[in-house]
Design a protein around this motif. Structure first.
Motif, PDB file in Angstrom:
ATOM      1  N   ILE A  79       0.852  -1.187   0.000  1.00  0.00           N
ATOM      2  CA  ILE A  79       0.000   0.000   0.000  1.00  0.00           C
ATOM      3  C   ILE A  79       0.888   1.237   0.000  1.00  0.00           C
ATOM      4  CG2 ILE A  79      -1.688   1.335   1.313  1.00  0.00           C
ATOM      5  CD1 ILE A  79      -2.880  -1.262   2.297  1.00  0.00           C
ATOM      6  N   VAL A  80       0.578   2.169  -0.863  1.00  0.00           N
ATOM      7  CA  VAL A  80       1.284   3.456  -0.927  1.00  0.00           C
ATOM      8  C   VAL A  80       0.367   4.501  -0.310  1.00  0.00           C
ATOM      9  CG1 VAL A  80       2.382   5.166  -2.419  1.00  0.00           C
ATOM     10  CG2 VAL A  80       2.487   2.735  -3.016  1.00  0.00           C
ATOM     11  N   TYR A  81       0.838   5.181   0.704  1.00  0.00           N
ATOM     12  CA  TYR A  81       0.000   6.093   1.485  1.00  0.00           C
ATOM     13  C   TYR A  81       0.844   7.277   1.958  1.00  0.00           C
ATOM     14  CZ  TYR A  81       2.510   3.926   5.331  1.00  0.00           C
ATOM     15  OH  TYR A  81       3.513   3.470   6.156  1.00  0.00           O
ATOM     16  N   PRO A  82       0.237   8.395   2.315  1.00  0.00           N
ATOM     17  CA  PRO A  82       0.999   9.534   2.860  1.00  0.00           C
ATOM     18  C   PRO A  82       1.332   9.298   4.334  1.00  0.00           C
ATOM     19  CG  PRO A  82      -1.320  10.100   2.674  1.00  0.00           C
ATOM     20  CD  PRO A  82      -1.172   8.736   2.067  1.00  0.00           C
ATOM     21  N   ASP A  83       2.585   9.524   4.713  1.00  0.00           N
ATOM     22  CA  ASP A  83       2.961   9.369   6.120  1.00  0.00           C
ATOM     23  C   ASP A  83       2.559  10.623   6.899  1.00  0.00           C
ATOM     24  OD1 ASP A  83       4.810  11.335   5.483  1.00  0.00           O
ATOM     25  OD2 ASP A  83       6.540   9.987   5.497  1.00  0.00           O
ATOM     26  N   LYS A  84       2.978  10.704   8.142  1.00  0.00           N
ATOM     27  CA  LYS A  84       2.554  11.819   8.994  1.00  0.00           C
ATOM     28  C   LYS A  84       3.109  13.155   8.527  1.00  0.00           C
ATOM     29  CE  LYS A  84       6.270  11.024  12.377  1.00  0.00           C
ATOM     30  NZ  LYS A  84       6.548  10.730  13.804  1.00  0.00           N
ATOM     31  N   HIS A  85       4.120  13.114   7.655  1.00  0.00           N
ATOM     32  CA  HIS A  85       4.671  14.346   7.103  1.00  0.00           C
ATOM     33  C   HIS A  85       4.081  14.677   5.742  1.00  0.00           C
ATOM     34  CE1 HIS A  85       7.601  14.311  10.341  1.00  0.00           C
ATOM     35  NE2 HIS A  85       7.977  13.086   9.997  1.00  0.00           N
ATOM     36  N   GLY A  86       3.139  13.863   5.266  1.00  0.00           N
ATOM     37  CA  GLY A  86       2.525  14.101   3.983  1.00  0.00           C
ATOM     38  C   GLY A  86       3.309  13.561   2.808  1.00  0.00           C
ATOM     39  N   ARG A  87       4.372  12.787   3.071  1.00  0.00           N
ATOM     40  CA  ARG A  87       5.174  12.210   1.999  1.00  0.00           C
ATOM     41  C   ARG A  87       4.741  10.770   1.747  1.00  0.00           C
ATOM     42  NH1 ARG A  87      11.104  14.172   4.313  1.00  0.00           N
ATOM     43  NH2 ARG A  87      10.710  16.439   4.156  1.00  0.00           N
ATOM     44  N   ASN A  88       4.902  10.351   0.510  1.00  0.00           N
ATOM     45  CA  ASN A  88       4.500   8.992   0.159  1.00  0.00           C
ATOM     46  C   ASN A  88       5.393   7.965   0.842  1.00  0.00           C
ATOM     47  OD1 ASN A  88       2.269   9.424  -1.491  1.00  0.00           O
ATOM     48  ND2 ASN A  88       3.516   9.760  -3.317  1.00  0.00           N
ATOM     49  N   ALA A  89       4.771   6.923   1.356  1.00  0.00           N
ATOM     50  CA  ALA A  89       5.469   5.788   1.964  1.00  0.00           C
ATOM     51  C   ALA A  89       4.836   4.515   1.421  1.00  0.00           C
ATOM     52  CB  ALA A  89       5.381   5.839   3.478  1.00  0.00           C
TER      53      ALA A  89
ATOM     54  N   GLY B 265      -8.014   6.860  -1.717  1.00  0.00           N
ATOM     55  CA  GLY B 265      -6.960   7.758  -2.172  1.00  0.00           C
ATOM     56  C   GLY B 265      -5.581   7.129  -2.111  1.00  0.00           C
ATOM     57  N   ASP B 266      -5.436   6.060  -1.313  1.00  0.00           N
ATOM     58  CA  ASP B 266      -4.173   5.308  -1.308  1.00  0.00           C
ATOM     59  C   ASP B 266      -4.049   4.530  -2.610  1.00  0.00           C
ATOM     60  OD1 ASP B 266      -3.817   6.260   1.249  1.00  0.00           O
ATOM     61  OD2 ASP B 266      -4.311   4.369   2.239  1.00  0.00           O
ATOM     62  N   PHE B 267      -2.836   4.097  -2.920  1.00  0.00           N
ATOM     63  CA  PHE B 267      -2.582   3.252  -4.082  1.00  0.00           C
ATOM     64  C   PHE B 267      -2.205   1.848  -3.627  1.00  0.00           C
ATOM     65  CE2 PHE B 267      -0.925   7.483  -5.783  1.00  0.00           C
ATOM     66  CZ  PHE B 267      -2.111   7.795  -6.426  1.00  0.00           C
ATOM     67  N   VAL B 268      -2.433   0.875  -4.505  1.00  0.00           N
ATOM     68  CA  VAL B 268      -1.974  -0.496  -4.272  1.00  0.00           C
ATOM     69  C   VAL B 268      -0.889  -0.799  -5.302  1.00  0.00           C
ATOM     70  CG1 VAL B 268      -2.595  -2.932  -4.294  1.00  0.00           C
ATOM     71  CG2 VAL B 268      -4.160  -1.267  -3.295  1.00  0.00           C
ATOM     72  N   ASP B 269       0.257  -1.268  -4.823  1.00  0.00           N
ATOM     73  CA  ASP B 269       1.372  -1.645  -5.690  1.00  0.00           C
ATOM     74  C   ASP B 269       1.517  -3.159  -5.639  1.00  0.00           C
ATOM     75  OD1 ASP B 269       3.951  -0.173  -7.042  1.00  0.00           O
ATOM     76  OD2 ASP B 269       4.490  -2.118  -6.200  1.00  0.00           O
ATOM     77  N   VAL B 270       1.569  -3.800  -6.806  1.00  0.00           N
ATOM     78  CA  VAL B 270       1.617  -5.257  -6.876  1.00  0.00           C
ATOM     79  C   VAL B 270       2.854  -5.695  -7.647  1.00  0.00           C
ATOM     80  CG1 VAL B 270       0.468  -7.341  -7.712  1.00  0.00           C
ATOM     81  CG2 VAL B 270      -0.877  -5.492  -6.751  1.00  0.00           C
ATOM     82  N   ALA B 271       3.607  -6.610  -7.059  1.00  0.00           N
ATOM     83  CA  ALA B 271       4.737  -7.246  -7.736  1.00  0.00           C
ATOM     84  C   ALA B 271       4.291  -8.631  -8.180  1.00  0.00           C
ATOM     85  CB  ALA B 271       5.941  -7.340  -6.800  1.00  0.00           C
ATOM     86  N   VAL B 272       4.302  -8.880  -9.485  1.00  0.00           N
ATOM     87  CA  VAL B 272       3.949 -10.180 -10.044  1.00  0.00           C
ATOM     88  C   VAL B 272       5.234 -10.986 -10.175  1.00  0.00           C
ATOM     89  CG1 VAL B 272       2.863 -11.393 -11.979  1.00  0.00           C
ATOM     90  CG2 VAL B 272       2.039  -9.118 -11.301  1.00  0.00           C
ATOM     91  N   MET B 273       5.347 -12.052  -9.381  1.00  0.00           N
ATOM     92  CA  MET B 273       6.621 -12.743  -9.259  1.00  0.00           C
ATOM     93  C   MET B 273       6.475 -14.224  -9.559  1.00  0.00           C
ATOM     94  SD  MET B 273       8.119 -10.903  -5.818  1.00  0.00           S
ATOM     95  CE  MET B 273       6.912 -11.719  -4.774  1.00  0.00           C
ATOM     96  N   PHE B 274       7.574 -14.824 -10.020  1.00  0.00           N
ATOM     97  CA  PHE B 274       7.646 -16.256 -10.286  1.00  0.00           C
ATOM     98  C   PHE B 274       8.869 -16.812  -9.559  1.00  0.00           C
ATOM     99  CE2 PHE B 274       5.486 -14.353 -13.871  1.00  0.00           C
ATOM    100  CZ  PHE B 274       4.352 -15.131 -13.974  1.00  0.00           C
ATOM    101  N   PRO B 275       8.686 -17.469  -8.402  1.00  0.00           N
ATOM    102  CA  PRO B 275       9.840 -18.041  -7.685  1.00  0.00           C
ATOM    103  C   PRO B 275      10.579 -19.027  -8.566  1.00  0.00           C
ATOM    104  CG  PRO B 275       7.855 -18.104  -6.335  1.00  0.00           C
ATOM    105  CD  PRO B 275       7.416 -17.714  -7.717  1.00  0.00           C
ATOM    106  N   PRO B 276      11.922 -19.053  -8.507  1.00  0.00           N
ATOM    107  CA  PRO B 276      12.678 -19.991  -9.348  1.00  0.00           C
ATOM    108  C   PRO B 276      12.362 -21.431  -8.989  1.00  0.00           C
ATOM    109  CG  PRO B 276      14.095 -18.983  -7.699  1.00  0.00           C
ATOM    110  CD  PRO B 276      12.793 -18.247  -7.642  1.00  0.00           C
ATOM    111  N   ALA B 277      12.247 -22.282 -10.010  1.00  0.00           N
ATOM    112  CA  ALA B 277      12.012 -23.701  -9.791  1.00  0.00           C
ATOM    113  C   ALA B 277      13.277 -24.370  -9.279  1.00  0.00           C
ATOM    114  CB  ALA B 277      11.555 -24.361 -11.094  1.00  0.00           C
ATOM    115  N   ARG B 278      13.112 -25.546  -8.703  1.00  0.00           N
ATOM    116  CA  ARG B 278      14.269 -26.239  -8.118  1.00  0.00           C
ATOM    117  C   ARG B 278      15.308 -26.582  -9.176  1.00  0.00           C
ATOM    118  NH1 ARG B 278      12.777 -31.250  -4.673  1.00  0.00           N
ATOM    119  NH2 ARG B 278      15.039 -31.243  -4.491  1.00  0.00           N
ATOM    120  N   ASN B 279      14.866 -26.952 -10.382  1.00  0.00           N
ATOM    121  CA  ASN B 279      15.849 -27.303 -11.402  1.00  0.00           C
ATOM    122  C   ASN B 279      16.639 -26.080 -11.849  1.00  0.00           C
ATOM    123  OD1 ASN B 279      13.755 -26.077 -12.716  1.00  0.00           O
ATOM    124  ND2 ASN B 279      13.737 -27.482 -14.457  1.00  0.00           N
TER     125      ASN B 279
END
Length: 204
Positions: free
Chosen positions: A103-113, A147-161
């Motif tokens: 989640i991307v949201y404004p912190d107590k100083h108004g800056r994005n976190a 008003g917050d944003f959602v950031d999503v990382a689409v990931m593929f863990p490496p296979a054992r081979n």
């Protein structure tokens, strides 16, 4: 008859502890009556965006290019968000895919976190009766606000081979079955070993 006086409590004695109250439960959402809000979700392969991709503050108007927009409610779970992303993003439907939410949201100083709040497998584990805790977390429980944003990382863990190959070992020598990669299905034994509990967290 004399009445015995009650023993006086020492001034330094702590008062009796009162029972701890549980936090109030979030009010139920009637989706048939309550108007949904617009949720802006930004995705990236393999990793989250850097928080600088959203500018210094929400008022800056700076956002990443890859965006999906959904209308939803405060009781929307990360499982529901995962399915919404899968409907729009073909790569998220492949086996072994994981979606990391932040989640991307404004912190107590108004800056994005930015705060990571959950890791969800693309495959719905609830159909097997073993849904992970992160899947059931709702936006309100994660302290998401309109008003917050959602950031999503689409990931593929490496296979054992693939991991064995990185070590310089021959896959055939160790009996690993070859398969194409994230889009192909790994062996059953490997799926069981890769099942891990996702992380979960809260806002701030």
């Amino acid at each position: 008859a004399r009445v015995a006086a009650a023993p006086r409590r020492r001034r330094d004695a702590a008062p009796p502890a009162s029972p701890r109250k549980a936090p109030p439960a979030a009010p139920a959402v009637d989706r048939a009556r309550e108007c949904p809000f617009l949720l802006r979700l930004f995705w990236r392969h393999d990793a989250h965006h850097d928080v600088s991709a959203y500018g210094d503050s929400p008022a800056s108007g700076v956002v990443p290019a890859d965006e999906y927009r959904f209308y939803t409610w405060p009781d929307c779970t990360l499982r529901e968000l995962t399915d919404l992303v899968k409907n729009e993003h073909v790569a998220a439907r492949r086996p072994r895919c994981q979606l990391s939410f932040a989640i991307v949201y404004p912190d107590k100083h108004g800056r994005n976190a930015m705060k990571e709040v959950g890791l969800v497998w693309s495959t719905n584990t609830s159909v097997r009766g073993s849904s992970h805790e992160a899947e059931t977390k709702t936006l309100s429980e994660l302290r998401f606000q309109t008003g917050d944003f959602v950031d999503v990382a689409v990931m593929f863990p490496p296979a054992r081979n693939q991991q064995v190959s990185h070590l310089g070992l021959d896959r055939e020598a160790v009996g690993e079955r070859k398969f194409a990669g994230p889009g192909d299905s790994p062996p059953r034994s490997e799926r069981a070993e890769d099942a891990s509990s996702p992380r979960s967290g809260g806002r701030l």
